[in-house]
Scaffold this active site. Sequence first.
Site, PDB file in Angstrom:
ATOM      1  N   ARG A  88       0.814  -1.208   0.000  1.00 21.53           N
ATOM      2  CA  ARG A  88       0.000   0.000   0.000  1.00 21.53           C
ATOM      3  C   ARG A  88       0.850   1.262   0.000  1.00 21.53           C
ATOM      4  O   ARG A  88       0.303   2.366  -0.024  1.00 21.53           O
ATOM      5  CB  ARG A  88      -0.883   0.012   1.232  1.00 21.53           C
ATOM      6  N   ARG A 160     -18.667  -2.100   8.444  1.00 17.99           N
ATOM      7  CA  ARG A 160     -17.343  -2.019   9.052  1.00 17.99           C
ATOM      8  C   ARG A 160     -17.158  -0.644   9.662  1.00 17.99           C
ATOM      9  O   ARG A 160     -17.595   0.357   9.095  1.00 17.99           O
ATOM     10  CB  ARG A 160     -16.286  -2.239   7.965  1.00 17.99           C
TER      11      ARG A 160
END
Length: 214
Positions: A88, A160
């Site tokens: 990432r 979430r």
Amino acid sequence: MKIIMLGAPGAGKGTHAKGIVEAYHIPTISTGDIFRQNIKEGTELGKKAKSYMDAGELVPDELVCDLVVDRLEKDDAKDGYILDGFPRTIPQAEALTAALKEKGTAIDYALDIEMSDQAIIDRMAGRRVCSGCGATYHIVNIPPKKEGVCDSCGGTLELRKDDTPETVKKRLDVYHEQTAPLIAYYKEQGILHEIDGSLGVEGVKAKVKEILGE
Ligand code: AMP
């Protein structure tokens, strides 16, 4: 076959990875799932990762890289894998390239699932995750058979914590700043494939098949 799934959070990396798993029988390694599992189990790693995740920020590179390199050593990853959510950052990508090079190997494909920020914001609002097994659904695009209940394990489906609109905006900022440069990194290595995420689950699956071959 070693594959990296690139793309913004919510672009559908996990969903599309699932299609590849079914077709090619290689495991998906999702750093987000590993962290969520550690949080659930209350491990030291989970405690360290939680505050970053809840704020929509990235967990520091030093907590991520060794974890992934160790995971790639496991037996089930010997014929290949799909990395979902890793790397990432450029330092993570460099660490991965170096670790693989040491073993005389390299990533074969980097698949970039492209979606506009607005489409992602709209999609995240409908995303639901099973609190039991982590399977993902979408209230419109991939609904469970019974509302709020996981098809696979019967667990409860939840939004979430980091899929709230404010956190999603933060995660997109972090993506553009720290993760999007990986597109140029893998383009330079000649393994980048860009896929239009708005094609939907079946459309993307067909494109992926074209790229990876039978
Ligand atoms: P994901 O499920 O891939 O969207 O990941 C959820 C969260 O876990 C991210 O917003 C980060 O806080 C953390 N995370 C997952 N993978 C990484 C990674 N490779 N580097 C840093 N943080 C990560």
